[in-house]
Write a protein that holds these residues in place. Structure first.
Motif, PDB file in Angstrom:
ATOM      1  N   GLY A  19       0.817  -1.217   0.000  1.00  0.00           N
ATOM      2  CA  GLY A  19       0.000   0.000   0.000  1.00  0.00           C
ATOM      3  C   GLY A  19       0.844   1.258   0.000  1.00  0.00           C
ATOM      4  N   ILE A  20       1.897   1.254   0.787  1.00  0.00           N
ATOM      5  CA  ILE A  20       2.796   2.407   0.821  1.00  0.00           C
ATOM      6  C   ILE A  20       3.487   2.587  -0.529  1.00  0.00           C
ATOM      7  CG2 ILE A  20       4.942   3.292   1.835  1.00  0.00           C
ATOM      8  CD1 ILE A  20       4.004   2.028   4.496  1.00  0.00           C
ATOM      9  N   GLY A  21       3.935   1.479  -1.118  1.00  0.00           N
ATOM     10  CA  GLY A  21       4.602   1.549  -2.408  1.00  0.00           C
ATOM     11  C   GLY A  21       3.708   2.089  -3.505  1.00  0.00           C
ATOM     12  N   ILE A  22       2.471   1.625  -3.545  1.00  0.00           N
ATOM     13  CA  ILE A  22       1.530   2.094  -4.561  1.00  0.00           C
ATOM     14  C   ILE A  22       1.206   3.571  -4.340  1.00  0.00           C
ATOM     15  CG2 ILE A  22      -0.834   1.858  -5.430  1.00  0.00           C
ATOM     16  CD1 ILE A  22      -0.546  -1.156  -4.875  1.00  0.00           C
ATOM     17  N   GLY A  23       1.079   3.987  -3.104  1.00  0.00           N
ATOM     18  CA  GLY A  23       0.804   5.392  -2.805  1.00  0.00           C
ATOM     19  C   GLY A  23       1.929   6.309  -3.246  1.00  0.00           C
ATOM     20  N   ILE A  24       3.156   5.910  -2.972  1.00  0.00           N
ATOM     21  CA  ILE A  24       4.306   6.716  -3.394  1.00  0.00           C
ATOM     22  C   ILE A  24       4.388   6.773  -4.916  1.00  0.00           C
ATOM     23  CG2 ILE A  24       6.835   6.805  -3.423  1.00  0.00           C
ATOM     24  CD1 ILE A  24       6.742   5.690  -0.542  1.00  0.00           C
ATOM     25  N   ALA A  25       4.192   5.637  -5.576  1.00  0.00           N
ATOM     26  CA  ALA A  25       4.266   5.603  -7.038  1.00  0.00           C
ATOM     27  C   ALA A  25       3.184   6.469  -7.674  1.00  0.00           C
ATOM     28  CB  ALA A  25       4.142   4.168  -7.525  1.00  0.00           C
ATOM     29  N   THR A  26       1.985   6.445  -7.115  1.00  0.00           N
ATOM     30  CA  THR A  26       0.903   7.264  -7.651  1.00  0.00           C
ATOM     31  C   THR A  26       1.202   8.743  -7.485  1.00  0.00           C
ATOM     32  OG1 THR A  26      -0.669   5.511  -7.124  1.00  0.00           O
ATOM     33  CG2 THR A  26      -1.578   7.691  -7.541  1.00  0.00           C
ATOM     34  N   GLY A  27       1.745   9.127  -6.363  1.00  0.00           N
ATOM     35  CA  GLY A  27       2.112  10.521  -6.148  1.00  0.00           C
ATOM     36  C   GLY A  27       3.181  10.992  -7.117  1.00  0.00           C
ATOM     37  N   LYS A  28       4.187  10.157  -7.326  1.00  0.00           N
ATOM     38  CA  LYS A  28       5.246  10.518  -8.266  1.00  0.00           C
ATOM     39  C   LYS A  28       4.721  10.575  -9.695  1.00  0.00           C
ATOM     40  CE  LYS A  28       8.522  10.760  -5.239  1.00  0.00           C
ATOM     41  NZ  LYS A  28       9.249  11.977  -4.934  1.00  0.00           N
ATOM     42  N   ALA A  29       3.804   9.679 -10.053  1.00  0.00           N
ATOM     43  CA  ALA A  29       3.225   9.705 -11.399  1.00  0.00           C
ATOM     44  C   ALA A  29       2.391  10.964 -11.610  1.00  0.00           C
ATOM     45  CB  ALA A  29       2.369   8.465 -11.627  1.00  0.00           C
ATOM     46  N   ALA A  30       1.669  11.382 -10.593  1.00  0.00           N
ATOM     47  CA  ALA A  30       0.878  12.612 -10.715  1.00  0.00           C
ATOM     48  C   ALA A  30       1.797  13.822 -10.899  1.00  0.00           C
ATOM     49  CB  ALA A  30       0.012  12.795  -9.471  1.00  0.00           C
ATOM     50  N   GLU A  31       2.927  13.842 -10.186  1.00  0.00           N
ATOM     51  CA  GLU A  31       3.895  14.925 -10.371  1.00  0.00           C
ATOM     52  C   GLU A  31       4.482  14.902 -11.780  1.00  0.00           C
ATOM     53  OE1 GLU A  31       6.947  14.621  -7.415  1.00  0.00           O
ATOM     54  OE2 GLU A  31       5.532  14.855  -5.753  1.00  0.00           O
ATOM     55  N   ALA A  32       4.773  13.706 -12.281  1.00  0.00           N
ATOM     56  CA  ALA A  32       5.363  13.596 -13.618  1.00  0.00           C
ATOM     57  C   ALA A  32       4.385  14.054 -14.698  1.00  0.00           C
ATOM     58  CB  ALA A  32       5.806  12.155 -13.881  1.00  0.00           C
ATOM     59  N   VAL A  33       3.106  13.707 -14.560  1.00  0.00           N
ATOM     60  CA  VAL A  33       2.104  14.142 -15.535  1.00  0.00           C
ATOM     61  C   VAL A  33       1.916  15.648 -15.460  1.00  0.00           C
ATOM     62  CG1 VAL A  33      -0.355  13.991 -16.138  1.00  0.00           C
ATOM     63  CG2 VAL A  33       0.926  11.923 -15.649  1.00  0.00           C
ATOM     64  N   ALA A  34       2.001  16.214 -14.270  1.00  0.00           N
ATOM     65  CA  ALA A  34       1.870  17.664 -14.125  1.00  0.00           C
ATOM     66  C   ALA A  34       3.036  18.389 -14.814  1.00  0.00           C
ATOM     67  CB  ALA A  34       1.823  18.049 -12.653  1.00  0.00           C
ATOM     68  N   ARG A  35       4.216  17.777 -14.792  1.00  0.00           N
ATOM     69  CA  ARG A  35       5.380  18.394 -15.430  1.00  0.00           C
ATOM     70  C   ARG A  35       5.377  18.195 -16.937  1.00  0.00           C
ATOM     71  NH1 ARG A  35       9.538  16.148 -11.095  1.00  0.00           N
ATOM     72  NH2 ARG A  35       9.159  17.667  -9.457  1.00  0.00           N
ATOM     73  N   GLN A  36       4.979  16.994 -17.396  1.00  0.00           N
ATOM     74  CA  GLN A  36       4.998  16.676 -18.828  1.00  0.00           C
ATOM     75  C   GLN A  36       3.685  16.018 -19.230  1.00  0.00           C
ATOM     76  OE1 GLN A  36       8.428  14.218 -19.426  1.00  0.00           O
ATOM     77  NE2 GLN A  36       9.753  15.984 -19.758  1.00  0.00           N
ATOM     78  N   PRO A  37       2.662  16.795 -19.501  1.00  0.00           N
ATOM     79  CA  PRO A  37       1.360  16.223 -19.861  1.00  0.00           C
ATOM     80  C   PRO A  37       1.388  15.400 -21.147  1.00  0.00           C
ATOM     81  CG  PRO A  37       1.164  18.566 -19.381  1.00  0.00           C
ATOM     82  CD  PRO A  37       2.612  18.248 -19.388  1.00  0.00           C
ATOM     83  N   GLU A  38       2.317  15.696 -22.041  1.00  0.00           N
ATOM     84  CA  GLU A  38       2.367  14.950 -23.303  1.00  0.00           C
ATOM     85  C   GLU A  38       2.875  13.523 -23.120  1.00  0.00           C
ATOM     86  OE1 GLU A  38       6.283  17.019 -22.720  1.00  0.00           O
ATOM     87  OE2 GLU A  38       4.210  17.688 -22.662  1.00  0.00           O
ATOM     88  N   ALA A  39       3.498  13.218 -22.013  1.00  0.00           N
ATOM     89  CA  ALA A  39       4.011  11.876 -21.741  1.00  0.00           C
ATOM     90  C   ALA A  39       3.067  11.081 -20.838  1.00  0.00           C
ATOM     91  CB  ALA A  39       5.388  11.968 -21.108  1.00  0.00           C
ATOM     92  N   GLU A  40       1.819  11.484 -20.778  1.00  0.00           N
ATOM     93  CA  GLU A  40       0.869  10.842 -19.850  1.00  0.00           C
ATOM     94  C   GLU A  40       0.677   9.357 -20.127  1.00  0.00           C
ATOM     95  OE1 GLU A  40      -3.727  11.328 -18.274  1.00  0.00           O
ATOM     96  OE2 GLU A  40      -2.989  12.595 -19.886  1.00  0.00           O
ATOM     97  N   SER A  41       0.602   8.952 -21.389  1.00  0.00           N
ATOM     98  CA  SER A  41       0.350   7.542 -21.691  1.00  0.00           C
ATOM     99  C   SER A  41       1.519   6.656 -21.253  1.00  0.00           C
ATOM    100  CB  SER A  41       0.066   7.359 -23.181  1.00  0.00           C
ATOM    101  OG  SER A  41       1.211   7.702 -23.944  1.00  0.00           O
ATOM    102  N   LYS A  42       2.747   7.117 -21.471  1.00  0.00           N
ATOM    103  CA  LYS A  42       3.908   6.336 -21.034  1.00  0.00           C
ATOM    104  C   LYS A  42       3.976   6.260 -19.514  1.00  0.00           C
ATOM    105  CE  LYS A  42       6.909   7.139 -24.985  1.00  0.00           C
ATOM    106  NZ  LYS A  42       8.214   7.666 -25.430  1.00  0.00           N
TER     107      LYS A  42
END
Length: 73
Positions: A19-42
């Motif tokens: 649960g902790i691992g999935i939570g951290i990964a989701t947070g980092k993915a949300a930050e990455a999409v916020a920085r580069q919206p064009e790379a959302e699918s990857k």
């Protein structure tokens, strides 16, 4: 009986780690999409793969805990 409960509790700790691992990964993915919206699918594909692997370890821990409870009494 009490050692069986302790062993099952320790095996169930894998669920917390998943649960902790999935939570951290989701947070980092949300930050990455916020920085580069064009790379959302990857980013989404990588997030789903990582989430599945983390959830798999949690499921293995849960199965081990159930096996300890029912078969080591």
């Amino acid at each position: 009986m009490s050692l069986t409960a302790i062993g099952a509790g320790i095996a169930a700790l894998a669920c917390i780690g998943g649960g902790i691992g999935i939570g951290i990964a989701t947070g980092k993915a949300a930050e990455a999409v916020a920085r580069q919206p064009e790379a959302e699918s990857k980013i989404t594909k990588t997030l789903l793969l990582g989430g599945a692997l983390a959830e798999g370890t949690a499921i293995f821990g849960l199965v081990v805990a159930i096996l300890i409870i029912f078969f080591l009494q």
